[in-house]
Scaffold this motif. Structure first.
Motif, short mmCIF file in Angstrom:
data_model
loop_
_atom_site.label_atom_id
_atom_site.label_comp_id
_atom_site.label_asym_id
_atom_site.label_seq_id
_atom_site.Cartn_x
_atom_site.Cartn_y
_atom_site.Cartn_z
N GLU A 1 29.78 -2.42 14.30
CA GLU A 1 31.06 -1.79 13.98
C GLU A 1 32.18 -2.57 14.64
OE1 GLU A 1 30.85 2.16 15.52
OE2 GLU A 1 29.54 2.86 13.92
N ASP B 1 38.01 2.51 0.69
CA ASP B 1 36.74 2.01 1.21
C ASP B 1 36.28 0.87 0.32
OD1 ASP B 1 35.50 3.28 -0.96
OD2 ASP B 1 34.73 4.92 0.23
N TYR C 1 32.18 -2.78 8.98
CA TYR C 1 30.76 -2.70 9.30
C TYR C 1 30.05 -3.94 8.78
CZ TYR C 1 31.69 2.29 9.90
OH TYR C 1 32.19 3.50 10.30
N LYS D 1 34.22 10.89 6.97
CA LYS D 1 32.80 11.24 7.06
C LYS D 1 32.02 10.63 5.90
CE LYS D 1 31.69 15.37 8.44
NZ LYS D 1 31.46 16.83 8.47
N ASP D 2 32.57 10.67 4.68
CA ASP D 2 31.90 10.08 3.52
C ASP D 2 31.74 8.57 3.67
OD1 ASP D 2 31.62 12.54 2.34
OD2 ASP D 2 33.28 12.27 0.92
N GLN E 1 31.63 6.80 6.47
CA GLN E 1 30.65 6.52 7.52
C GLN E 1 29.24 6.85 7.05
OE1 GLN E 1 32.42 8.83 10.64
NE2 GLN E 1 33.96 7.26 11.08
N LYS E 2 29.11 7.92 6.29
CA LYS E 2 27.79 8.31 5.76
C LYS E 2 27.27 7.23 4.83
CE LYS E 2 25.53 11.76 2.90
NZ LYS E 2 25.77 12.77 1.89
N LEU E 3 28.14 6.68 3.98
CA LEU E 3 27.74 5.62 3.05
C LEU E 3 27.18 4.42 3.82
CD1 LEU E 3 27.66 4.46 0.16
CD2 LEU E 3 29.99 3.64 0.55
N THR E 4 27.83 4.05 4.90
CA THR E 4 27.35 2.93 5.71
C THR E 4 26.01 3.24 6.35
OG1 THR E 4 29.61 2.23 6.19
CG2 THR E 4 27.88 1.44 7.66
N TYR E 5 25.89 4.39 6.95
CA TYR E 5 24.67 4.70 7.70
C TYR E 5 23.50 5.13 6.83
CZ TYR E 5 26.91 3.47 11.93
OH TYR E 5 27.52 2.73 12.91
N GLU E 6 23.69 5.25 5.52
CA GLU E 6 22.55 5.44 4.62
C GLU E 6 21.69 4.18 4.57
OE1 GLU E 6 24.20 6.68 0.87
OE2 GLU E 6 24.29 8.77 1.49
N HIS E 7 22.24 3.03 4.97
CA HIS E 7 21.51 1.76 4.96
C HIS E 7 20.71 1.53 6.24
CE1 HIS E 7 23.49 0.61 1.27
NE2 HIS E 7 24.64 0.97 1.81
#
Length: 188
Positions: free
Chosen positions: A114, A152, A129, A96-97, A99-105
């Motif tokens: 993906e 990561d 990604y 989750k962390d 994926q969250k890091l990626t989708y913050e952009h």
């Protein structure tokens, strides 16, 4: 006499302007800096951490505590950050962390592609990604064996995000990151 001199001068100017220029002068189109990089050569990296990988021989790797690394590309003004975390009944939180890091952009990104990664033989599973647009990072991935190890990885440039200007370097480093992910092996 003065009148003849002036007449000759005017006729000379007219003749030079008519016959002196054969082509019409046009403004040059604006151009972009062309960045060419040498073909990547990969070397195997191994130390006392529980994983190994191949990296670009032109890059400079710096170890950090707890098997974290920075791979520097000084010519491109970029750094690839590798973070290692042991899995201890926390795989869902780690996923989750990442994926969250990626989708913050997503705010600055035009789109995020993906690409799942599965290497059953070596028990390396993950997601790559590619972030298109003026985001802070253009490529990220995570890999895990689902039971003991989680990594990561992301690239950041030391410049204001402008995808058009960093695209050649971003593409080059993206290929290096894909090679790193595909060559990653867990130690037994």
């Amino acid at each position: 006499m003065l009148k003849n001199t002036i007449t000759i001068f005017v006729v000379s100017i007219v003749l030079l302007s008519v016959f002196g220029c054969k082509k019409e002068t046009l403004p040059k189109p604006s151009s972009q800096l062309r960045l060419d990089y040498t073909e990547a050569e990969y070397v195997h990296f191994e130390n006392n951490c529980p994983f190994t990988f191949d990296m670009n021989s032109d890059a400079i790797i710096k170890g950090k505590p707890d098997c974290n690394f920075e791979i520097h590309y000084p010519k491109m003004k970029a750094t690839v950050y590798i973070s290692y975390k042991p899995v201890d009944n926390n795989i869902n939180i780690l996923l989750k962390d990442a994926q969250k890091l990626t989708y913050e952009h997503v705010i600055k990104a035009d789109d995020i592609l993906e690409q799942p990664f599965i290497n059953r033989d070596n028990k390396v599973y993950g997601m790559f990604y590619q972030v298109n647009g003026n985001a802070a990072t253009n490529a990220q991935f995570y890999v895990t064996d689902s039971t003991r190890h989680f990594i990561d990885c992301s690239v950041y440039f030391y410049a204001k995000p402008n995808f058009d200007s960093v695209m050649p370097a971003a593409s080059y480093i993206k290929n290096d990151m894909q090679n790193l992910m595909e060559s990653l092996r867990w130690k037994k």
